[in-house]
Design a protein around this motif. Structure first.
Motif, PDB file in Angstrom:
ATOM      1  N   LYS A 244      33.524 -72.862  -0.632  1.00 31.03           N
ATOM      2  CA  LYS A 244      34.570 -73.862  -0.462  1.00 31.03           C
ATOM      3  C   LYS A 244      35.527 -73.906  -1.658  1.00 31.03           C
ATOM      4  CE  LYS A 244      35.041 -78.584   1.308  1.00 31.03           C
ATOM      5  NZ  LYS A 244      35.848 -78.226   2.480  1.00 31.03           N
ATOM      6  N   LYS A 245      35.325 -74.854  -2.560  1.00 29.77           N
ATOM      7  CA  LYS A 245      36.287 -75.015  -3.653  1.00 29.77           C
ATOM      8  C   LYS A 245      36.225 -73.841  -4.634  1.00 29.77           C
ATOM      9  CE  LYS A 245      37.191 -79.173  -2.082  1.00 29.77           C
ATOM     10  NZ  LYS A 245      38.420 -79.464  -1.338  1.00 29.77           N
ATOM     11  N   CYS A 246      34.995 -73.349  -4.916  1.00 34.68           N
ATOM     12  CA  CYS A 246      34.847 -72.304  -5.932  1.00 34.68           C
ATOM     13  C   CYS A 246      35.506 -71.007  -5.485  1.00 34.68           C
ATOM     14  CB  CYS A 246      33.367 -72.060  -6.242  1.00 34.68           C
ATOM     15  SG  CYS A 246      32.533 -73.506  -6.909  1.00 34.68           S
ATOM     16  N   GLU A 264      45.660 -72.301  -0.913  1.00 37.00           N
ATOM     17  CA  GLU A 264      46.073 -73.675  -1.224  1.00 37.00           C
ATOM     18  C   GLU A 264      45.150 -74.738  -0.648  1.00 37.00           C
ATOM     19  OE1 GLU A 264      48.470 -74.166  -3.359  1.00 37.00           O
ATOM     20  OE2 GLU A 264      48.891 -72.027  -3.465  1.00 37.00           O
ATOM     21  N   HIS A 265      45.179 -75.899  -1.307  1.00 34.85           N
ATOM     22  CA  HIS A 265      44.386 -77.056  -0.888  1.00 34.85           C
ATOM     23  C   HIS A 265      45.174 -77.800   0.202  1.00 34.85           C
ATOM     24  CE1 HIS A 265      42.123 -80.917  -2.299  1.00 34.85           C
ATOM     25  NE2 HIS A 265      41.489 -80.310  -1.337  1.00 34.85           N
ATOM     26  N   MET A 266      45.254 -77.179   1.375  1.00 37.26           N
ATOM     27  CA  MET A 266      46.119 -77.691   2.439  1.00 37.26           C
ATOM     28  C   MET A 266      45.396 -77.730   3.776  1.00 37.26           C
ATOM     29  SD  MET A 266      49.706 -75.713   1.831  1.00 37.26           S
ATOM     30  CE  MET A 266      50.867 -76.212   0.561  1.00 37.26           C
ATOM     31  N   GLY A 290      43.935 -89.093   3.153  1.00 38.59           N
ATOM     32  CA  GLY A 290      43.718 -88.942   4.587  1.00 38.59           C
ATOM     33  C   GLY A 290      44.071 -87.581   5.147  1.00 38.59           C
ATOM     34  N   LYS A 291      43.692 -86.508   4.428  1.00 38.64           N
ATOM     35  CA  LYS A 291      43.989 -85.164   4.932  1.00 38.64           C
ATOM     36  C   LYS A 291      43.298 -84.889   6.271  1.00 38.64           C
ATOM     37  CE  LYS A 291      43.758 -81.394   2.349  1.00 38.64           C
ATOM     38  NZ  LYS A 291      42.999 -80.752   1.269  1.00 38.64           N
ATOM     39  N   THR A 292      41.998 -85.218   6.321  1.00 36.39           N
ATOM     40  CA  THR A 292      41.263 -84.967   7.572  1.00 36.39           C
ATOM     41  C   THR A 292      41.844 -85.825   8.698  1.00 36.39           C
ATOM     42  OG1 THR A 292      39.326 -84.444   6.246  1.00 36.39           O
ATOM     43  CG2 THR A 292      38.934 -84.838   8.571  1.00 36.39           C
ATOM     44  N   ASP A 311      41.211 -78.558   7.852  1.00 40.24           N
ATOM     45  CA  ASP A 311      41.409 -79.889   7.246  1.00 40.24           C
ATOM     46  C   ASP A 311      41.427 -79.859   5.725  1.00 40.24           C
ATOM     47  OD1 ASP A 311      38.700 -79.549   6.623  1.00 40.24           O
ATOM     48  OD2 ASP A 311      38.313 -81.698   6.789  1.00 40.24           O
ATOM     49  N   ASP A 312      41.258 -78.651   5.122  1.00 38.50           N
ATOM     50  CA  ASP A 312      41.116 -78.663   3.657  1.00 38.50           C
ATOM     51  C   ASP A 312      41.805 -77.499   2.933  1.00 38.50           C
ATOM     52  OD1 ASP A 312      40.123 -79.968   1.356  1.00 38.50           O
ATOM     53  OD2 ASP A 312      38.414 -78.615   1.247  1.00 38.50           O
ATOM     54  N   ILE A 313      41.700 -76.295   3.501  1.00 36.83           N
ATOM     55  CA  ILE A 313      42.151 -75.120   2.745  1.00 36.83           C
ATOM     56  C   ILE A 313      42.968 -74.183   3.645  1.00 36.83           C
ATOM     57  CG2 ILE A 313      41.377 -73.102   1.390  1.00 36.83           C
ATOM     58  CD1 ILE A 313      38.851 -74.766   0.681  1.00 36.83           C
TER      59      ILE A 313
HETATM   60 MN    MN Z   1      39.532 -80.965  -0.487  1.00 31.55          MN
END
Ligand code: MN
Ligand code: SAT
Length: 644
Positions: A244-246, A264-266, A290-292, A311-313
């Protein structure tokens, strides 16, 4: 076969025979991968090694194993079929930003937004920690693909972990197993991800339900120049689910810079008009915006439809047609539970009715889960996220709170309690969400929680302006009063916790996008703010009503949509946003008209402070900050002066 030396010797197996059997069953012919796994198993002294095949059987067996060990509680299968609840250790409830490191040769390349350590030094420290850390535990090898297997935008990683919780979560969040090894072949390249909870088991020692290492031993390390992730001591979310983030943000954004693409974090959503025309929008917001919710929104304007792609990346590459094509590298949602309700996100609620792993939620007496802000009455009794029996009582202020046997009060679910759910279960998942080619992006949105000054929506005038907007993203923590900007935690492009190289270089990378393609083919860029406040409270309903803003965004993509050019960008004229059927119980028609005018006008004085604050946020990057952005600041300041 027993050992000939003595009856109790641990080397029970007959080495020769076992070796041939194992060789025949080798899950891959990738010699370098096999050697790497072998070396790590030796260093960590893992009890055994299991190669994950990604099957449902494997998932179920590990869940059963964790139920037996008390790690998982199986939820009521009539209410939540196929669902489990895990409770983490109280110290292991979120990402640990101050234990997250970027290791590259030169400190300046990491820049002021990264926690830098010299790579050799960090490797030495962590090798020391990894030594013997899997004693008594199984080492799981998780081959995974970020993105549809075989997509030209996807990347393969292999995570080595001693946490079965990580394995089952990775099953949901990424594509795991044999199909990935097949794609990798004998020589394919992959990103090496090492993970241990950092809690070896002595012979006969009873395991805890959430083993992890103390905070000072936790390390979430990224060796960017060699594309390696080393994580130690935490079993939680972004610290442990290394895809995920890593990988998908920190390592991928580093690679993206070198290779000319964007990680991107999109979120990515697909919006379809009543006429049947679809638009793909990617949006970057800091956490708690409220991205999700936006990704799964139910539009409040008739005929418009939102479908979810991610919903995140977002991973995005310019293709032959000159457009930016995006994939969601993940295959599940790791969403924040508290606050998720049929009001805030009905489609998330529908997604998590089955086959979901809940972490740090409260357990009800009938074997279901509960959290604050779920939109259903608080049960009289629950087991809270710490595993304590708590009952609903009324405190001195007349507020309902949960108290344990000692009278201590606290939330039933942890504020960062999570659900892990397969994306396929989302009722509004787009039919093409797994298209290996991705989807062409029509618009980018940036945003933040800004109670003051920042308009509801504002379109960038050009690409440099767009990058400036992204660099200024952030959320306000406290505002002294409603006419002033409070303390804004700048979170450029919502990437602050996920930068893996100097933010100034990252912004420069964004600035170069028009050199890589026909600039007219790049997405149109907008800054949105759903969170403006006045004395009556929030000035905009948000949630499903945000579709009204998205409709204007689509009109602008089409070169239509009424707008005025201002010092800060193109703002919709007050009648440009479709307000048909919009209801704010606290505002009558006249008040609503005035509110919209305020939301869509330039607060010149406020903006002067805003631009000065953005300039301030650039200072720590010194001369490394791209001149184009400083020049853009000066240009906006001049335009604001003229607007006086
Ligand atoms: Mn995130
Ligand atoms: O904990 S995660 O990093 O996976 C999720 C988040 O921080 O939003």
């Amino acid at each position: 076969m027993a050992c000939k030396k003595n009856a109790t010797c641990a080397c029970k197996a007959a080495p020769k025979k076992a070796k041939t059997a194992v060789a025949a069953k080798l899950p891959t012919q990738h010699q370098e991968l096999l050697a790497w796994v072998k070396d790590f198993a030796k260093l960590t002294q893992a009890k055994d090694v299991v190669w994950c095949d990604g099957s449902k059987r494997e998932y179920n067996e590990l869940c059963d194993l964790m139920v037996k060990g008390g790690v998982f509680t199986k939820l009521n299968s009539k209410k939540r079929p196929g669902c489990y609840l895990a409770r983490s250790h109280w110290s292991d409830v979120a990402r640990v930003e101050d234990r997250t490191y970027i290791a590259c040769a030169n400190k300046e390349d990491a820049g002021p937004n990264c926690n830098w350590i010299e790579p050799a030094e960090l490797k030495q420290t962590m090798t020391g920690l990894y030594k013997g850390c899997m004693k008594g535990r199984t080492l799981y090898v998780i081959p995974f693909s970020m993105g549809p297997v075989g997509s030209d935008i996807a990347k393969i990683g292999v995570e080595l972990t001693d946490s079965p919780y990580v394995v089952v979560n990775m099953h949901i969040m990424t594509r795991v197993g044999t199909k990935v090894l097949k794609q990798l072949g004998a020589h394919g390249s992959y990103i090496k991800c090492l993970h241990s909870i950092g809690s070896p088991l002595k012979a006969g020692q009873k395991d805890s339900t959430w083993p992890c290492a103390p905070i000072e031993k936790k390390y979430i390390a990224h060796f960017t120049e060699t594309a390696e992730i080393w994580s130690f001591g935490s079993g939680y979310g972004g610290n442990a689910l290394l895809g995920k983030k890593c990988l998908a943000l920190r390592i991928a954004s580093f690679l993206a810079k070198q290779e000319g693409w964007l990680a991107e974090h999109m979120l990515i959503l697909k919006l379809t008009s009543p006429e049947g025309k679809s638009y793909n929008i990617a949006a970057a917001f800091p956490s708690a915006c409220g991205k999700t919710n936006l990704a799964m929104m139910e539009p409040k304007i008739p005929g418009w439809k939102v479908e979810t792609i991610g919903d995140d990346i977002a991973w995005m590459k310019i293709k032959e047609d000159g457009r930016l094509w995006a994939i969601n590298p993940e295959s599940g949602f790791f969403g924040v539970a508290p606050g998720t309700s049929m009001d805030s996100n009905p489609n998330a609620m529908r997604t998590i009715t089955k086959n979901t792993i809940f972490t740090n939620c409260a357990l009800t007496d009938d074997g279901d889960i509960w959290w604050e802000g779920m939109g259903v009455p608080a049960p009289a009794h629950v087991i809270n996220w710490k595993g304590e029996d708590v009952t609903l009582t009324v405190n001195d202020q007349g507020k309902k709170v949960y108290a344990n046997a000692k009278g201590e009060v606290g939330p039933a679910a942890h504020a960062n309690a999570r659900f892990t759910a397969p994306a396929t279960q989302c009722p509004v998942i787009a039919s093409n969400w797994e298209d290996p080619a991705g989807v062409p992006i029509d618009a980018f949105l940036f945003g933040g929680r800004r109670p003051t000054v920042i308009p509801l929506v504002n379109q960038a005038k050009d690409w440099t302006h767009a990058v400036f907007m992204g660099s200024a993203a952030g959320s306000e923590t406290t505002a002294a009063n409603l006419s002033q900007i409070g303390v804004v935690r700048r979170d450029p492009m919502a990437m602050l916790p996920f930068f893996s190289y100097n933010t100034a270089d990252y912004l420069l990378h964004w600035l170069t996008m028009p050199l890589r393609t026909d600039p007219t083919k790049l997405p149109k860029v907008f800054f949105t703010n759903w969170f403006r406040k006045d004395e009556k409270g929030f000035m905009w309903n948000g949630f499903g009503d945000n579709a009204r803003v998205l409709k204007w965004v689509c009109e602008r993509i089409e070169g239509k949509g009424k707008a005025v050019e201002t010092a800060i960008g193109f703002l919709p004229t007050p009648d440009a946003i479709d307000m048909d059927g919009y209801v704010d119980a606290g505002r009558d028609a006249a008040c609503l008209k005035a509110t919209m005018e305020a939301l869509l006008s330039v607060d010149v004085e406020g903006w002067k402070s805003e631009v000065a604050a953005v300039q301030d946020s650039y200072k720590k990057f010194g001369a490394r900050m791209p001149f184009a952005l400083t020049a853009k600041l000066a240009e906006i300041t001049k335009a604001l002066e003229a607007a006086k």
